[in-house]
Scaffold this active site. Structure first.
Site, PDB file in Angstrom:
ATOM      1  N   ARG A 127      77.326  12.359  67.183  1.00 32.67           N
ATOM      2  CA  ARG A 127      78.235  11.732  68.158  1.00 32.67           C
ATOM      3  C   ARG A 127      77.498  10.836  69.145  1.00 32.67           C
ATOM      4  NH1 ARG A 127      83.278  14.553  69.249  1.00 32.67           N
ATOM      5  NH2 ARG A 127      84.090  15.068  67.200  1.00 32.67           N
TER       6      ARG A 127
ATOM      7  N   ARG B 192      81.579   9.002  74.442  1.00 37.49           N
ATOM      8  CA  ARG B 192      82.016   8.822  75.833  1.00 37.49           C
ATOM      9  C   ARG B 192      80.935   8.990  76.892  1.00 37.49           C
ATOM     10  NH1 ARG B 192      86.924  12.818  74.841  1.00 37.49           N
ATOM     11  NH2 ARG B 192      85.250  13.562  73.507  1.00 37.49           N
TER      12      ARG B 192
ATOM     13  N   ARG C 133      86.117   1.241  74.109  1.00 37.44           N
ATOM     14  CA  ARG C 133      87.217   2.173  73.804  1.00 37.44           C
ATOM     15  C   ARG C 133      88.487   1.777  74.552  1.00 37.44           C
ATOM     16  NH1 ARG C 133      90.829   4.999  72.777  1.00 37.44           N
ATOM     17  NH2 ARG C 133      91.003   7.260  72.675  1.00 37.44           N
TER      18      ARG C 133
ATOM     19  N   ASP D  21      86.048   8.657  61.896  1.00 38.22           N
ATOM     20  CA  ASP D  21      86.336  10.063  62.169  1.00 38.22           C
ATOM     21  C   ASP D  21      86.647  10.775  60.863  1.00 38.22           C
ATOM     22  OD1 ASP D  21      86.887  11.793  64.787  1.00 38.22           O
ATOM     23  OD2 ASP D  21      88.222  12.477  63.190  1.00 38.22           O
TER      24      ASP D  21
ATOM     25  N   TYR E  35      92.368  21.213  59.769  1.00 35.65           N
ATOM     26  CA  TYR E  35      93.163  20.351  60.656  1.00 35.65           C
ATOM     27  C   TYR E  35      94.531  20.056  60.042  1.00 35.65           C
ATOM     28  CZ  TYR E  35      89.138  19.643  63.666  1.00 35.65           C
ATOM     29  OH  TYR E  35      88.099  19.849  64.532  1.00 35.65           O
TER      30      TYR E  35
HETATM   31  O1  CP3 Z   1      78.572  10.733  65.449  1.00 35.09           O
HETATM   32  C1  CP3 Z   1      79.009   9.594  65.709  1.00 35.09           C
HETATM   33  O2  CP3 Z   1      78.613   8.938  66.693  1.00 35.09           O
HETATM   34  C2  CP3 Z   1      79.977   8.929  64.746  1.00 35.09           C
HETATM   35  C3  CP3 Z   1      81.362   9.110  64.980  1.00 35.09           C
HETATM   36  C4  CP3 Z   1      82.073  10.431  64.794  1.00 35.09           C
HETATM   37  C5  CP3 Z   1      83.250  10.753  65.514  1.00 35.09           C
HETATM   38  N1  CP3 Z   1      83.766  11.900  65.005  1.00 35.09           N
HETATM   39  C6  CP3 Z   1      83.797   9.926  66.606  1.00 35.09           C
HETATM   40  C7  CP3 Z   1      84.709  10.560  67.574  1.00 35.09           C
HETATM   41  C8  CP3 Z   1      81.856  11.482  63.889  1.00 35.09           C
HETATM   42  C9  CP3 Z   1      80.710  11.696  62.900  1.00 35.09           C
HETATM   43  C10 CP3 Z   1      82.948  12.388  64.025  1.00 35.09           C
HETATM   44  C11 CP3 Z   1      83.128  13.597  63.199  1.00 35.09           C
HETATM   45  C12 CP3 Z   1      84.167  14.562  63.545  1.00 35.09           C
HETATM   46  N2  CP3 Z   1      85.435  14.323  64.003  1.00 35.09           N
HETATM   47  C13 CP3 Z   1      84.045  15.956  63.315  1.00 35.09           C
HETATM   48  C14 CP3 Z   1      82.849  16.650  62.718  1.00 35.09           C
HETATM   49  C15 CP3 Z   1      81.742  16.822  63.651  1.00 35.09           C
HETATM   50  C16 CP3 Z   1      82.000  17.825  64.745  1.00 35.09           C
HETATM   51  O3  CP3 Z   1      81.981  17.390  65.913  1.00 35.09           O
HETATM   52  O4  CP3 Z   1      82.179  19.008  64.449  1.00 35.09           O
HETATM   53  C17 CP3 Z   1      85.251  16.549  63.740  1.00 35.09           C
HETATM   54  C18 CP3 Z   1      85.586  18.029  63.713  1.00 35.09           C
HETATM   55  C19 CP3 Z   1      86.126  15.501  64.154  1.00 35.09           C
HETATM   56  C20 CP3 Z   1      87.534  15.603  64.612  1.00 35.09           C
HETATM   57  C21 CP3 Z   1      87.682  15.135  65.988  1.00 35.09           C
HETATM   58  N3  CP3 Z   1      87.578  13.808  66.375  1.00 35.09           N
HETATM   59  C22 CP3 Z   1      87.957  15.885  67.142  1.00 35.09           C
HETATM   60  C23 CP3 Z   1      88.107  17.397  67.155  1.00 35.09           C
HETATM   61  C24 CP3 Z   1      88.014  14.998  68.215  1.00 35.09           C
HETATM   62  C25 CP3 Z   1      88.393  15.308  69.641  1.00 35.09           C
HETATM   63  C26 CP3 Z   1      87.275  15.968  70.360  1.00 35.09           C
HETATM   64  C27 CP3 Z   1      86.938  15.240  71.632  1.00 35.09           C
HETATM   65  O5  CP3 Z   1      85.767  15.303  72.009  1.00 35.09           O
HETATM   66  O6  CP3 Z   1      87.839  14.624  72.218  1.00 35.09           O
HETATM   67  C28 CP3 Z   1      87.746  13.701  67.724  1.00 35.09           C
HETATM   68  C29 CP3 Z   1      87.686  12.440  68.522  1.00 35.09           C
HETATM   69  C30 CP3 Z   1      86.447  11.652  68.447  1.00 35.09           C
HETATM   70  N4  CP3 Z   1      85.790  11.338  67.299  1.00 35.09           N
HETATM   71  C31 CP3 Z   1      85.767  11.069  69.544  1.00 35.09           C
HETATM   72  C32 CP3 Z   1      84.684  10.363  69.008  1.00 35.09           C
HETATM   73  C33 CP3 Z   1      83.675   9.546  69.757  1.00 35.09           C
HETATM   74  C34 CP3 Z   1      86.202  11.142  71.023  1.00 35.09           C
HETATM   75  C35 CP3 Z   1      87.518  10.448  71.218  1.00 35.09           C
HETATM   76  C36 CP3 Z   1      87.531   9.256  72.142  1.00 35.09           C
HETATM   77  O7  CP3 Z   1      86.542   8.522  72.330  1.00 35.09           O
HETATM   78  O8  CP3 Z   1      88.619   9.015  72.673  1.00 35.09           O
END
Ligand code: CP3
Length: 344
Positions: A27, A31, A40, A77, A152
């Site tokens: 990640r 943010r 964003r 994602d 999910y």
């Molecule tokens: O790693 C990176 O920089 C690449 C991008 C990436 C995102 N999600 C961007 C993201 C990657 C590799 C993921 C994988 C992901 N997404 C996983 C597996 C890894 C892990 O963390 O266990 C999972 C379970 C998800 C599903 C997901 N996406 C959730 C549960 C959430 C919300 C959680 C939160 O922190 O709000 C997301 C949103 C998300 N995906 C964000 C980002 C940067 C934050 C949302 C935003 O910027 O508004």
């Protein structure tokens, strides 16, 4: 120690031990970066953001410019695959992902025919990033593993213990496996597309591999992961694949032996001495600093970095976190992590 070659991450994944180890952070586009928040804010919503190659390629490159990480991970994602399967997915700020809950009994409704059409913007993101990436930086593509994506889909979003998914896996075993196979097949097509668009490494996120008894773990984690790896290989894709069965605990070695992955990403709870003794000899590992130690910063961060580097000095190792970086991490702490890693 080996000579510095062109792409340290690929060298480690090919079995070389490099000191200090190359590094990227899960990640890393996110943010905690002001420049991420700015981009964003230009997107209508999170899904739109992921499907906009302009914006997604920009945020993929931001952490590379700021920190010089050894890898860029494409911005997307794991929940885009359910969209390709025909499910609705949306994000509620502050609450995370939402999906219409899916009954595995209806698995034959999941679409296998629109993967390229729906997910082609991600290939475009990869092509654009590849063009602008420093030549020593490795480009990583990824997808969620079928079990984690299924949790999910079945729960309708995140959940504390994936209870309904686990019940369905036992009670509707045949339909559940049919659902996992469809997710696996779309995921394999998607990963092949990513490799063709320039991804040099592929990573499978199984974020919710925790807490499953061994027979269920073999059925819902190992079998569908192997199905993906076999399909990607059958399509002629040879790039390294990193598997991340987060929370797999004592089942990590079984996963490492049986799925066909090239390397294994470890979570924060894994004891390095135990893992080194039990994982296949020479298999590269990635990880596994506690994101909370990164947030804490200071000497405790430095000593945790050193502990992990020392623990893995005898194996090919890519330094990373044991889970994603949190939005509250000051960028100075990331600099301290990198300085500590590179100065020792
Ligand atoms: O790693 C990176 O920089 C690449 C991008 C990436 C995102 N999600 C961007 C993201 C990657 C590799 C993921 C994988 C992901 N997404 C996983 C597996 C890894 C892990 O963390 O266990 C999972 C379970 C998800 C599903 C997901 N996406 C959730 C549960 C959430 C919300 C959680 C939160 O922190 O709000 C997301 C949103 C998300 N995906 C964000 C980002 C940067 C934050 C949302 C935003 O910027 O508004």
């Amino acid at each position: 120690m080996t000579d510095t070659l062109s792409k340290p991450i690929l060298d480690v994944l090919a079995g070389q031990t490099i000191s200090p180890p190359p590094v990227w952070l899960m990640r890393q586009a996110g943010r905690y970066l002001a420049e991420y928040r700015e981009v964003r804010s230009r997107a209508k919503n999170f899904i739109d953001f992921c499907f906009s190659p302009d914006l997604a390629s920009e945020v993929t490159l931001q952490p590379i410019r700021r920190f010089g990480f050894d890898a860029a991970i494409m911005f997307a994602d794991i929940l885009l695959v359910p969209i390709a399967l025909g499910r609705k997915v949306w994000f509620v700020t502050g609450e995370g992902p939402k999906l219409e809950p899916f009954d595995p009994a209806n698995y034959q409704d999941l679409r296998l025919d629109q993967t390229h059409e729906v997910l082609s913007p991600i290939a475009e993101t990869l092509r654009r990033v590849k063009k602008d990436l420093p030549k020593e930086t490795t480009l990583i593509g990824f997808a969620g593993s079928p079990w984690t994506v299924a949790t999910y889909m079945v729960e309708g979003g995140g959940s504390k213990d994936r209870y309904f998914t686990r019940v369905a896996a036992y009670a509707q075993a045949e339909a559940f496996d049919g659902m996992l196979d469809r997710i696996a097949d779309v995921t394999a097509d998607y990963l092949v597309m990513q490799a063709e668009a320039g991804a040099e490494v592929l990573k499978l996120f199984d974020s919710w591999a925790e807490g499953l008894p061994q027979p269920l773990f073999e059925r819902v984690i190992i079998r569908p992961t192997k199905r993906i790896v076999d399909k990607v290989r059958a399509a002629g894709v040879t790039v390294p694949i990193i598997g991340f069965p987060r929370g797999a605990g004592t089942l990590y070695p079984l996963y490492a032996r049986e799925t066909g992955v090239t390397a294994i990403a470890l979570d924060t709870a894994v004891d390095p001495a135990w893992a080194d003794a039990n994982l296949p000899k020479g298999m590269p590992v990635q990880g596994h600093l506690d994101p909370a130690a990164l947030r804490a910063g200071g000497e405790v961060l430095q000593s945790e970095v050193r502990r992990l580097v020392d623990a893995w000095s005898g194996r090919p190792h890519i330094f990373n976190l044991g889970h994603g970086i949190t939005p509250d991490v000051p960028v100075d702490h990331v600099h301290l992590l990198l300085d500590t890693l590179r100065q020792r």
